[in-house]
Design a protein around this motif. Structure first.
Motif, PDB file in Angstrom:
ATOM      1  N   GLU A   1       5.820 -15.361 -34.385  1.00 50.84           N
ATOM      2  CA  GLU A   1       5.489 -15.908 -33.008  1.00 50.84           C
ATOM      3  C   GLU A   1       4.364 -15.277 -32.138  1.00 50.84           C
ATOM      4  O   GLU A   1       4.190 -14.024 -32.307  1.00 50.84           O
ATOM      5  CB  GLU A   1       6.795 -16.092 -32.256  1.00 50.84           C
ATOM      6  CG  GLU A   1       7.613 -17.082 -32.693  1.00 50.84           C
ATOM      7  CD  GLU A   1       8.758 -17.653 -32.139  1.00 50.84           C
ATOM      8  OE1 GLU A   1       8.545 -17.781 -30.740  1.00 50.84           O
ATOM      9  OE2 GLU A   1       9.659 -17.959 -32.753  1.00 50.84           O
TER      10      GLU A   1
ATOM     11  N   LYS B   1      20.688 -15.842 -31.760  1.00 47.31           N
ATOM     12  CA  LYS B   1      19.385 -15.305 -31.367  1.00 47.31           C
ATOM     13  C   LYS B   1      19.478 -14.135 -30.662  1.00 47.31           C
ATOM     14  O   LYS B   1      18.318 -13.560 -30.328  1.00 47.31           O
ATOM     15  CB  LYS B   1      18.454 -16.385 -30.371  1.00 47.31           C
ATOM     16  CG  LYS B   1      17.991 -17.826 -31.087  1.00 47.31           C
ATOM     17  CD  LYS B   1      17.093 -17.617 -32.020  1.00 47.31           C
ATOM     18  CE  LYS B   1      16.487 -18.714 -32.646  1.00 47.31           C
ATOM     19  NZ  LYS B   1      15.488 -18.688 -33.262  1.00 47.31           N
TER      20      LYS B   1
ATOM     21  N   VAL C   1      10.447 -20.804 -27.221  1.00 46.48           N
ATOM     22  CA  VAL C   1      10.374 -22.207 -27.373  1.00 46.48           C
ATOM     23  C   VAL C   1      10.772 -22.521 -28.854  1.00 46.48           C
ATOM     24  O   VAL C   1      10.131 -21.895 -29.558  1.00 46.48           O
ATOM     25  CB  VAL C   1       9.125 -22.596 -27.124  1.00 46.48           C
ATOM     26  CG1 VAL C   1       8.820 -24.216 -27.258  1.00 46.48           C
ATOM     27  CG2 VAL C   1       8.588 -22.234 -25.539  1.00 46.48           C
TER      28      VAL C   1
ATOM     29  N   PHE D   1      15.021 -21.740 -24.963  1.00 49.98           N
ATOM     30  CA  PHE D   1      16.374 -21.121 -24.730  1.00 49.98           C
ATOM     31  C   PHE D   1      15.992 -19.690 -24.502  1.00 49.98           C
ATOM     32  O   PHE D   1      14.870 -19.223 -24.531  1.00 49.98           O
ATOM     33  CB  PHE D   1      16.945 -21.004 -26.493  1.00 49.98           C
ATOM     34  CG  PHE D   1      16.107 -20.382 -27.634  1.00 49.98           C
ATOM     35  CD1 PHE D   1      16.338 -18.958 -27.877  1.00 49.98           C
ATOM     36  CD2 PHE D   1      15.242 -21.053 -28.127  1.00 49.98           C
ATOM     37  CE1 PHE D   1      15.452 -18.499 -28.870  1.00 49.98           C
ATOM     38  CE2 PHE D   1      14.601 -20.719 -29.203  1.00 49.98           C
ATOM     39  CZ  PHE D   1      14.794 -19.285 -29.564  1.00 49.98           C
TER      40      PHE D   1
ATOM     41  N   THR E   1       7.600 -20.719 -33.512  1.00 46.39           N
ATOM     42  CA  THR E   1       7.105 -20.307 -34.931  1.00 46.39           C
ATOM     43  C   THR E   1       6.526 -21.435 -35.820  1.00 46.39           C
ATOM     44  O   THR E   1       7.128 -22.655 -35.820  1.00 46.39           O
ATOM     45  CB  THR E   1       8.425 -19.624 -35.732  1.00 46.39           C
ATOM     46  OG1 THR E   1       7.796 -18.553 -37.018  1.00 46.39           O
ATOM     47  CG2 THR E   1       9.394 -20.572 -36.323  1.00 46.39           C
TER      48      THR E   1
HETATM   49 MN    MN Z   1      11.568 -18.927 -32.493  1.00 46.11          MN
END
Ligand code: MN
Length: 312
Positions: free
Chosen positions: A133, A179, A83, A105, A249
């Motif tokens: 996170e 990512k 998220v 994502f 985060t």
């Molecule tokens: Mn993140």
């Protein structure tokens, strides 16, 4: 309980549980239980309940030292959903609006490494950023679950670092490539069961690099909380045992600092989440591997071309 996946002396991945004096190899302690954490999560509740009794018996023949090498608690999840901008402070620092729906994502299993593993600064960028996170792991299939019962589908929680190559992330509208570099989803050291964590929205979360605190917040500041996320995502797709949701985060990422604060080789990154644990990883520069070498027409490695062809 604090569950984990560890590497045994033969190099195999084993399902373990932390007990007094070490780690219990669950499949060795009781062959009627799985030797794989994901298979355990898929068991009916009545079968999962046997683990507490096995852990309390703790046969010494199934005990390994707690210094054992940690693998990602869930090594092959069906999904890793992340998220974005789920804390207002992070939305603000990234010049993003607070979202009206979760910005979801995907990461893939190639990113997963455990506590103590190296995380790799790739050749093509220096813009290596950290994101502390809280991640939740699904323990019971979830489809169209209401918010009020959503947390009953959560097996437990892990510390997670949503490592990101910022320039690749921002190069296009799609975040997927930036990512998903190998090793950029460290998690662990344990999957801590939900009963042991309690309220997931009351946890201090911190990130340090070489001891310097760069992120410090509390999970109470999430825009969409854990129950929202499980409920909302379950309206779209079936969440299965082992699926991971990384919940976003807080503020303080490297990209938002002036100048930007990128991770460098040798630095030690720690994600600390109250009651969930401390995840420690060391940054290493990507080695010059044979796989990266160009090959000559004869099929032999061309050393001169290799040296000339690989640069930052
Ligand atoms: Mn993140």
């Amino acid at each position: 309980m604090r569950l984990l996946t560890f590497e045994n002396a033969a190099g195999g991945a084993r399902f373990g549980v932390e007990i007094e004096g070490g780690v219990l190899d669950v499949g060795l302690a009781d062959p009627s239980l799985p030797d794989d954490l994901m298979a355990f999560l898929a068991l009916p509740d009545a079968d999962k309940a046997k683990l507490a009794a096995v852990a309390s018996l703790a046969p010494s023949t199934a005990l390994v030292p707690s210094g054992v090498r940690r693998l990602p608690p869930v090594p092959r999840p069906g999904k890793i959903l992340c998220v974005g901008v789920n804390y207002r402070a992070h939305a603000g620092e990234m010049n993003a609006q607070a979202p009206v729906a979760p910005e979801v994502f995907a990461k893939f299993a190639n990113t997963l490494v455990g506590d103590g593993a190296d995380v790799i600064l790739p050749h093509q960028s220096q813009a290596f950023d950290y994101e502390a996170e809280l991640a939740l792991v699904i323990g019971r299939r979830a489809r169209h679950v209401p918010k009020a019962s959503a947390l009953a589908h959560v097996a437990g929680y892990m510390a997670f670092n949503d490592l990101t190559i910022r320039d690749v992330q921002m190069r296009t509208m799609q975040w997927t490539l930036g990512k998903n570099f190998d090793t950029h989803g460290p998690c662990g050291p344990n999957l801590v069961t939900a009963d042991e964590v309690g309220d997931p929205q009351s946890l201090d979360i911190r990130l340090t690099v070489d001891g310097e605190v760069l992120q410090a917040s509390n999970t109470s500041r999430m825009i969409f909380d854990c129950a929202d996320l499980v409920s909302l995502i379950s309206q779209i797709m079936t969440l299965e045992p082992g699926d991971i949701i990384a919940t976003g985060t807080p503020g303080g990422v490297g990209a938002a600092r002036r100048p930007p604060r990128w991770l460098k080789p040798g630095e030690v990154v720690r994600v600390e989440v109250d009651r969930v644990g401390v995840l420690t990883n060391t940054v290493r520069a990507e080695p010059l591997t044979r796989d990266a070498e160009p090959r000559s027409k004869t099929g032999h490695h061309d050393q001169a071309a290799t040296v000339a062809g690989v640069g930052r």
